[in-house]
Motif scaffolding. Structure first.
Motif, PDB file in Angstrom:
ATOM      1  N   ASN A   1       0.835  -1.141  -0.097  1.00  0.00           N
ATOM      2  CA  ASN A   1       0.228  -0.004  -0.063  1.00  0.00           C
ATOM      3  C   ASN A   1       0.785   1.320  -0.174  1.00  0.00           C
ATOM      4  N   ASP A   2       0.981   1.857  -0.966  1.00  0.00           N
ATOM      5  CA  ASP A   2       1.891   3.037  -1.279  1.00  0.00           C
ATOM      6  C   ASP A   2       1.429   4.392  -0.399  1.00  0.00           C
ATOM      7  N   LEU A   3      -0.108   4.426  -0.070  1.00  0.00           N
ATOM      8  CA  LEU A   3      -0.259   5.475   0.741  1.00  0.00           C
ATOM      9  C   LEU A   3       0.064   5.270   2.158  1.00  0.00           C
ATOM     10  N   VAL A   4       0.288   4.144   2.899  1.00  0.00           N
ATOM     11  CA  VAL A   4       0.843   3.923   3.930  1.00  0.00           C
ATOM     12  C   VAL A   4       2.481   3.925   4.124  1.00  0.00           C
ATOM     13  N   MET A   5       3.086   3.411   2.954  1.00  0.00           N
ATOM     14  CA  MET A   5       4.361   3.349   2.916  1.00  0.00           C
ATOM     15  C   MET A   5       5.069   4.664   2.586  1.00  0.00           C
ATOM     16  N   THR A   6       4.511   5.365   1.816  1.00  0.00           N
ATOM     17  CA  THR A   6       4.844   6.864   1.759  1.00  0.00           C
ATOM     18  C   THR A   6       5.054   7.701   3.082  1.00  0.00           C
ATOM     19  N   ARG A   7       3.984   7.520   3.732  1.00  0.00           N
ATOM     20  CA  ARG A   7       3.987   8.289   5.170  1.00  0.00           C
ATOM     21  C   ARG A   7       4.891   7.511   6.017  1.00  0.00           C
ATOM     22  N   GLY A   8       5.192   6.306   5.588  1.00  0.00           N
ATOM     23  CA  GLY A   8       6.396   5.919   6.460  1.00  0.00           C
ATOM     24  C   GLY A   8       7.810   6.321   6.139  1.00  0.00           C
ATOM     25  N   THR A   9       8.207   6.688   5.175  1.00  0.00           N
ATOM     26  CA  THR A   9       9.244   7.068   4.695  1.00  0.00           C
ATOM     27  C   THR A   9       9.918   8.084   5.510  1.00  0.00           C
ATOM     28  N   PHE A  10      11.138   7.959   5.959  1.00  0.00           N
ATOM     29  CA  PHE A  10      11.848   8.836   6.701  1.00  0.00           C
ATOM     30  C   PHE A  10      11.178   8.839   8.276  1.00  0.00           C
ATOM     31  N   ALA A  11      10.311   7.763   8.737  1.00  0.00           N
ATOM     32  CA  ALA A  11       9.442   8.056   9.730  1.00  0.00           C
ATOM     33  C   ALA A  11      10.336   7.055  11.007  1.00  0.00           C
ATOM     34  N   ASN A  12      11.282   6.447  10.862  1.00  0.00           N
ATOM     35  CA  ASN A  12      12.003   5.826  12.038  1.00  0.00           C
ATOM     36  C   ASN A  12      12.310   6.391  13.080  1.00  0.00           C
ATOM     37  N   VAL A  13      11.870   5.972  14.200  1.00  0.00           N
ATOM     38  CA  VAL A  13      11.868   6.536  15.675  1.00  0.00           C
ATOM     39  C   VAL A  13      13.347   7.228  15.841  1.00  0.00           C
ATOM     40  N   ARG A  14      14.238   6.492  15.259  1.00  0.00           N
ATOM     41  CA  ARG A  14      15.533   6.915  15.632  1.00  0.00           C
ATOM     42  C   ARG A  14      16.434   7.927  14.590  1.00  0.00           C
ATOM     43  N   ILE A  15      15.839   8.138  13.441  1.00  0.00           N
ATOM     44  CA  ILE A  15      16.446   8.999  12.681  1.00  0.00           C
ATOM     45  C   ILE A  15      16.488  10.264  13.081  1.00  0.00           C
ATOM     46  N   LYS A  16      17.679  10.998  12.818  1.00  0.00           N
ATOM     47  CA  LYS A  16      18.194  12.107  13.218  1.00  0.00           C
ATOM     48  C   LYS A  16      18.318  13.383  12.116  1.00  0.00           C
ATOM     49  N   ASN A  17      17.200  13.858  11.765  1.00  0.00           N
ATOM     50  CA  ASN A  17      17.258  14.866  10.877  1.00  0.00           C
ATOM     51  C   ASN A  17      17.939  16.304  11.327  1.00  0.00           C
ATOM     52  N   LEU A  18      19.260  16.637  10.813  1.00  0.00           N
ATOM     53  CA  LEU A  18      20.138  17.442  11.438  1.00  0.00           C
ATOM     54  C   LEU A  18      19.548  18.966  11.114  1.00  0.00           C
ATOM     55  N   MET A  19      18.375  19.240  10.482  1.00  0.00           N
ATOM     56  CA  MET A  19      17.452  20.202  10.184  1.00  0.00           C
ATOM     57  C   MET A  19      17.087  20.643  11.455  1.00  0.00           C
TER      58      MET A  19
END
Length: 958
Positions: free
Chosen positions: A775-793
């Motif tokens: 389901n692309d509608l779920v997976m697109t929303r999950g992209t970069f959604a890992n709880v440990r990812i650190k966005n330096l912005m």
């Protein structure tokens, strides 16, 4: 039938059969290359190029270029490799079949015959990634987990059943049979294949080669089969007749000498090799093991080493074919005709036998003395971070206090003796329910009355005197109270294809458990224990040897046959344990016999994850903590109050070998690898639709038609410069595909969680990202959604958040929400990242989701092989910073406007483009970037918007 170089020869295929082959010695006799000096892995690829040389997809110059492979300076040429078959697992296989179904729908909308979309090579899909450890420590754990798996995945399985009837060359192996790589090793692989050639009155034989949609496809390299992991996008193109294109590789030769010492396992060896080769920077290279030491290793040990290729970064970790390879085919129930054809073919090609030093030319030679390998673990965040076993406690204590910016946990002045009481609500510690019935709703699963049943079974009196110790331990912990702190082991999992395919380490785990039970040792109820073997064969020999009962008594009951803890399907912890982790900010630990331990992969609440051999998993579960030196400190006390050490429990090599000899028989493999549907009646109960075109159901939240082929045009796009882009994310080093496209649990507060709730789905029924990959509608929303990812912005935060810059100051929001806002103004997006971007599993959704968020380009310091290829395959441009340049050195915070210039229809692989950086009140800055479109065919893929539109336009133009 092609014979451009006149190399077709007869050979004795065994059992009185005559066969044909394309002879590599004959090619050398014609003066084309010094083929006998080539690495064996290169020769097998060369055979495919030679056999498929048709002047179109594979040209004469492709054969000549590879036959003249230069070890020290391989030609910068792409190789068109036509594989013999393709292997899928269900996490990656479902979206691949979804894409094929979408292509058929697109073809039908154009008024053409949808059946032109059909795999042209055999495709096997093994359903192995959907089982989750909801139930454990019970004789009924397998049954209940399997029941839960079917309830959760019914829609996916219905869809796969449609695919099974819709595509002629597609075989599906249902759930509950085994992990794809072990099924491949024990059953699917044949070593050599044959087909009826149209111009011959005989069979044409050729090597068994493949690509798979799991990065650990390389496990098959241990049998001498050339194969590696690719993204689902690339595999799909291969299914539709496209060669797998890759640049001519360097081949690193690893000369093995000596033998493993007493007390050292194949797992210790592979962790040693992972550390060694990751330091040698073998990314994108073939690794070939050879020498007397390699010859001494049985195929399961070789397969363990091949399996870990993605962890050391190589395309393959290959072992040439010898007597051990043939013996393994016989031992696993292959027919005598198959075994003879395998051996005779490679003898005829002069590729049989383990090469010795000096016989082959390698790009780089590395020496490895097996006698130097020590007992080890790896972690807490990366497989290559090996730790000698006695040093684990010291290392953990150092990491606990080390600053977060330096890779530690930033816990100063910690007293590791401090423990926190956790009430487990009276649940039985072992062979009981994982939690009590009054907490079902908190677990996020709908277990119904099964928990009551399992507790009744667990606590039922048993006449078996061998269960006395189990009853004692249950009585001791009837209060259901435990104590946890930093370093407490909360998950102990014997899991994953790396080790559960290897009888030596599995039997070692059983023998260690036997000695522990006999001494009266037990495991604290806080530890979630599980055993997920690679195939039913493992259960057969553990039962035959009487070892399973001891594993059961410690709580390592069979939970399922599939890839569980290693991919994040570890299931929930007791809610009170999770509460304590949060309340006291604990750095708790998992120990697993897997191959992946990236952040938040095993379990979102477990921060320290250590890879180790199965017997060590049992040992650390007994110890209950990782801040321990098992060479000097006791695991615990026996029933007489005496201290028990690891050395008291560790089985000797002679014990392991004696037990193994009685455990394995070819008949077992033949019995367990037939009538799959009958071995799993639940599969037969699943209904499915029929027909050539799938009937999409808009009510489904598992299967959704992706937008890739809607409004499809026969005209490809144009390559143009990217102007006025904004940064969606800026990341540091080692961002994995887990960070980009997680396969774990879906958080209620995440964009995907909010979307599912808007569809009326309760959190307990979310299932995992992996289960919803169709389901692309779920997976697109999950992209970069890992709880440990650190966005330096967004400094100081974790999780999928960014800053949306439209006017002035950036507004903090989820990455998905920002992407949708930018889409409203047609603003192109870029991702900026550090080294090893996209390492980890070959997850096509990491690239698909990136594309669907509106990202036009990813600029990184370096890329992992598969993810770079997948980005191009989805029409996303990969670009590389110059050495020493990063987003941090450029002081980029996401507020700037970016343009990428120098792009046009005339671009060539590896050319230089320019990153222009603009900000109000500042002069424009320019940074040169290397175009990481690496091959000419990738230019075509990028122009067409990806591999699949390219292939579809080719098919429709015929």
């Amino acid at each position: 039938m092609h014979d451009e170089f006149k190399t077709l020869r007869k050979f004795d295929a065994g059992k009185g059969r005559e066969g044909f082959l394309h002879s590599l010695p004959a090619l050398e006799e014609r003066g084309i290359g010094k083929i006998s000096r080539l690495p064996v892995s290169i020769r097998i690829v060369l055979e495919s190029v030679l056999r498929n040389c048709d002047g179109k997809k594979v040209r004469r110059k492709d054969v000549e270029a590879l036959a003249n492979w230069n070890a020290k300076s391989p030609a910068n040429e792409e190789i068109p490799f036509v594989v013999a078959r393709i292997v899928l697992q269900d996490f990656t296989g479902v979206p691949l079949i979804v894409d094929l179904a979408a292509m058929r729908s697109g073809v039908q909308r154009l008024g053409r015959d949808p059946k032109i979309i059909e795999p042209l090579v055999p495709v096997d899909l093994v359903v192995d990634h959907s089982v989750q450890v909801d139930f454990f420590g019970s004789a009924r754990a397998l049954e209940l987990n399997l029941d839960m798996e079917f309830k959760r995945n019914r829609e996916r399985y219905q869809f796969l059943k449609w695919g099974q009837q819709a595509f002629k060359t597609f075989q599906l192996i249902p759930p509950g049979i085994g992990i794809v790589h072990q099924v491949n090793l024990e059953y699917l692989a044949k070593g050599v294949l044959s087909s009826q050639a149209s111009t011959l009155n005989s069979q044409l034989f050729f090597p068994d080669t493949l690509v798979g949609t799991d990065s650990h496809t390389t496990m098959i390299n241990g049998l001498g089969v050339v194969g590696w992991g690719v993204g689902g996008i690339e595999a799909e193109a291969g299914m539709l007749g496209q060669p797998v294109y890759f640049l001519t590789p360097e081949v690193v030769g690893v000369h093995m000498s000596g033998q493993l010492r007493e007390g050292v396992t194949a797992t210790d060896l592979v962790l040693h090799i992972t550390q060694l080769l990751r330091a040698q920077k073998v990314v994108g290279k073939f690794v070939e093991f050879y020498g007397e030491g390699a010859a001494s290793l049985p195929v399961p040990d070789r397969a363990t080493i091949g399996n870990m290729s993605p962890e050391y970064g190589a395309t393959m970790g290959y072992f040439p074919i010898d007597e051990e390879s043939v013996d393994y085919l016989r031992a696993t129930g292959r027919t005598e005709e198959q075994c003879l054809a395998f051996e005779n073919y490679f003898r005829a090609q002069k590729m049989f036998g383990m090469p010795l030093r000096g016989e082959i030319d390698y790009s780089v030679d590395i020496d490895l003395d097996l006698a130097e390998v020590q007992p080890s673990v790896a972690g807490p965040k990366r497989p290559q971070d090996r730790i000698n076993l006695p040093e684990l406690g010291k290392t953990f204590r150092e990491l606990l206090q080390k600053p977060v910016r330096d890779g530690g946990y930033g816990k100063e002045d910690v007293d590791l003796r401090e423990k926190h009481v956790v009430e487990l609500n009276g649940s039985a510690p072992r062979n009981g329910a994982m939690f009590s019935t009054d907490n079902k709703e908190d677990q996020g699963i709908n277990a119904g009355d099964e928990l009551n049943k399992i507790e009744m079974v667990a606590n039922r009196p048993t006449p078996d005197p061998g269960r006395e110790i189990e009853a004692e331990s249950r009585e001791v912990f009837a209060r259901g109270r435990t104590h946890i702190g930093h370093g407490s082991v909360l998950i102990a999992a014997i899991t994953s294809c790396t080790n559960t395919s290897n009888p030596s380490v599995m039997i070692a785990a059983g023998l260690l458990a036997k000695k522990a039970v006999e001494r009266g040792l037990h495991i604290d109820p806080a530890v979630k224990t599980s055993l997920a073997p690679g195939s039913r064969v493992v259960s057969d020999y553990l039962e035959k040897t009487g070892l399973q009962r001891y594993l059961d008594q410690l709580g390592f009951n069979l939970v399922g046959y599939g890839c569980t803890t290693c991919i994040g399907n570890s299931g929930p912890l007791h809610p009170n344990i999770e509460k304590a982790i949060h309340e006291f900010d604990l750095v708790a630990a998992s120990v697993l016999s897997g191959n992946r331990n990236f952040e938040a992969r095993v379990h979102q609440h477990i921060k320290a994850n250590f890879l180790m051999s199965p017997p060590l998993v049992v040992a650390f579960a007994l110890a209950g903590r990782v801040h321990i030196d098992l060479s000097r400190e006791p695991l615990g006390k026996d029933k007489n109050g005496n201290e028990t050490f690891l050395r008291d429990l560790w089985p000797t090599l002679s014990e392991i070998r004696a037990t193994m000899q009685s455990a394995l028989a070819p008949e077992t493999f033949r019995k367990l690898y037939r009538d799959f549907a009958n071995q799993n009646p639940k599969w037969n109960e699943i209904p499915s639709s029929t027909g050539d075109v799938y009937q999409w159901d808009e009510k489904s939240d598992y299967i959704h038609e992706p937008p890739f082929f809607q409004n499809f045009s026969m005209e490809p796009g144009h390559i143009m410069e990217i102007r006025g882009a904004r940064a969606l994310g800026i990341f540091g080093d080692s961002i994995t595909t887990d960070h980009i496209s997680p396969a774990g649990a879906i958080k209620e507060t995440s964009p995907a969680g909010k979307y599912l709730m808007s569809r009326g789905i309760q959190p307990r029924d979310f299932n995992s990202y992996g289960s919803r990959r169709g389901n692309d509608l779920v997976m697109t929303r999950g992209t970069f959604a890992n709880v440990r990812i650190k966005n330096l912005m967004v400094p100081g935060t974790e999780g999928g958040v960014t800053k949306y810059f439209a006017n002035g100051e950036g507004e903090q929001m989820s990455i998905f929400d920002a992407a949708m806002k930018y889409a409203q103004t047609n603003t192109p997006l870029v991702i900026l990242a550090g080294h090893e971007y996209g390492s980890g599993s070959s997850r096509d959704w990491a690239a698909k989701g990136t594309r669907l968020l509106g990202v036009k380009a990813v600029v990184a310091a370096s890329f992992e092989r598969i993810h770079r290829s997948n980005l191009v395959g989805m029409g996303v441009l990969p670009l590389q910073f110059p050495e020493g340049t990063t987003a941090q050195s450029l002081r980029l915070d996401g507020s700037k406007i970016f343009s990428i210039t120098g792009l046009s229809e005339a671009i060539k692989p590896g050319e230089t483009a320019t990153l222009e950086i603009e900000a109000k009140g500042q002069s424009k800055r320019s940074v040169p970037l290397k175009l990481r479109i690496d091959t000419p065919i990738e230019i075509d893929y990028y122009r067409h918007g990806g591999i699949l539109p390219f292939v579809l336009r080719q098919l429709l133009s015929k």
